[in-house]
Design an enzyme around this catalytic site. Sequence first.
Site, PDB file in Angstrom:
ATOM      1  N   ASN A   9       1.980  -0.702  -5.987  1.00 21.90           N
ATOM      2  CA  ASN A   9       1.795  -1.035  -4.572  1.00 21.90           C
ATOM      3  C   ASN A   9       3.107  -0.658  -3.889  1.00 21.90           C
ATOM      4  OD1 ASN A   9       1.453  -2.143  -2.065  1.00 21.90           O
ATOM      5  ND2 ASN A   9       0.937  -4.206  -2.794  1.00 21.90           N
ATOM      6  N   ARG A  94      -2.576   0.894  -4.583  1.00 20.98           N
ATOM      7  CA  ARG A  94      -3.062   0.356  -3.323  1.00 20.98           C
ATOM      8  C   ARG A  94      -2.867   1.440  -2.261  1.00 20.98           C
ATOM      9  NH1 ARG A  94      -0.191  -3.852   0.701  1.00 20.98           N
ATOM     10  NH2 ARG A  94      -1.934  -4.104   2.112  1.00 20.98           N
ATOM     11  N   HIS A 182      -6.601  -5.536   4.329  1.00 15.82           N
ATOM     12  CA  HIS A 182      -6.417  -6.609   3.330  1.00 15.82           C
ATOM     13  C   HIS A 182      -7.673  -6.772   2.459  1.00 15.82           C
ATOM     14  CE1 HIS A 182      -3.334  -8.331   6.356  1.00 15.82           C
ATOM     15  NE2 HIS A 182      -2.692  -7.682   5.390  1.00 15.82           N
ATOM     16  N   ARG A 242       4.238  -7.149  13.836  1.00 15.41           N
ATOM     17  CA  ARG A 242       3.158  -6.554  14.639  1.00 15.41           C
ATOM     18  C   ARG A 242       2.568  -7.610  15.564  1.00 15.41           C
ATOM     19  NH1 ARG A 242      -0.135  -4.556   9.607  1.00 15.41           N
ATOM     20  NH2 ARG A 242       1.533  -5.481   8.387  1.00 15.41           N
ATOM     21  N   GLU A 380      -4.051  -8.951  -5.525  1.00 11.01           N
ATOM     22  CA  GLU A 380      -4.527  -7.596  -5.213  1.00 11.01           C
ATOM     23  C   GLU A 380      -4.351  -6.670  -6.408  1.00 11.01           C
ATOM     24  OE1 GLU A 380      -1.877  -8.297  -2.056  1.00 11.01           O
ATOM     25  OE2 GLU A 380      -3.167  -7.371  -0.550  1.00 11.01           O
TER      26      GLU A 380
END
Length: 399
Positions: A9, A94, A182, A242, A380
Amino acid sequence: MGDYVLVLNAGSSSLKFSVYRRSDSDALEIDARGQIDGIGTAPRFTAARGDGGAGIKNEGLNAAVCDAPSALEHLAGWLRSRYVGAQVLGVGHRVVHGGPRYTQPLLVTPAVLDDLRALVPLAPLHQPHNLAAIEAVSERLTGVPQVACFDTSFHRGQPAVATLVPLPRNLGANGLQRYGFHGLSYEYVASMLPKAAPGIATGRVIVAHLGSGASLCALDKGKSIDSTLGFTALDGLCMGTRPGALDPGVVLYLFQVLGKSAAEVEKILYKESGLLGISGISNDMRHLLGNPAPEARLAVDYFVYRAAREIGGLTAVLGGVDGLVFTAGIGENAPEVRRRICEASAWLGVRLDPDANRRSAACISAADSRVSVWVIPTNEELMIARHTSRVLGLVEAGT
Ligand code: AMP
């Protein structure tokens, strides 16, 4: 040591990895996880046993580890020394954006890589680093198959109204739609619900992935039917850097009145807004909680306000809500943020058990709460290992 699947990742300054080993019983089991962070500034390598046992490596690296290829070179050296004689069966990555074309994890080919490069403008914070890791593996681990696992895939079954971008039809030809992100995290949580929270697994659930990126996902019987992130990873909740949902007129104002360039606007929206922008102090929730400065408090207030507001919106989408799940860095580790979001959602019938919440127990709602509330740590990497082993026809990864 048996052969293994490597999960990567890759971010802007870190390369997170996990090693899933093929056991004697032919299952894939986590053996080690770690990261190289501070790439380009003060690089550091840490690794720990996958079962949560003692750390196995923690060292500062020399400045030559300055980009994805050099980080991978270092990791490959460590893997060779730890897994002597073992073979890398495949590398799972990922990849944040799969665009309109890639709805499932798949084997990376040069043509796939070209398509994914075209999506860089839609995910400038993540996609270039995800792809740099794929390129670095192709160069250094020649012939090892690589699988791209997308954060967008899990949402691809959403109804048309949830994915619509209501601009003129002729602009929509090239995949101008809401994708949601996500997805690997939500897919993992959805896969855990039957075991972790069987009472809500087939019901209406809102999952709050609250980390440095933050979003909500509405699950109906385990399937994503809407989410707060959209065409890019800028929509919805307030995030570390963000802003979340903005009146699009704000963006016009930045261009037309403040005279910002496209590159400047991109930097403002991806790197300078959100918790960092509001507080002027930090993008890290840990630094803001308990900081008495009014700007820090306002940033946390807005984070909570926006999350509660969007929980209300997704409850309308689901026609009610049976369960609320918190996950990711803030969701798993910040009882105060969970408490405040749940208090703002009391009108839905959410009632916390304060002690269970403080302990970050698995179930944190009071016995008489109409909506049950859970903390499920995301994974993940395991999702990527599962997809990679399936795409490559290897064994199933365990939990
Ligand atoms: P993630 O992106 O899921 O790794 O989450 C990273 C974010 O989680 C960090 O930037 C912190 O803001 C937040 N975080 C991690 N631990 C804690 C904690 N104990 N309390 C509050 N926030 C935390």
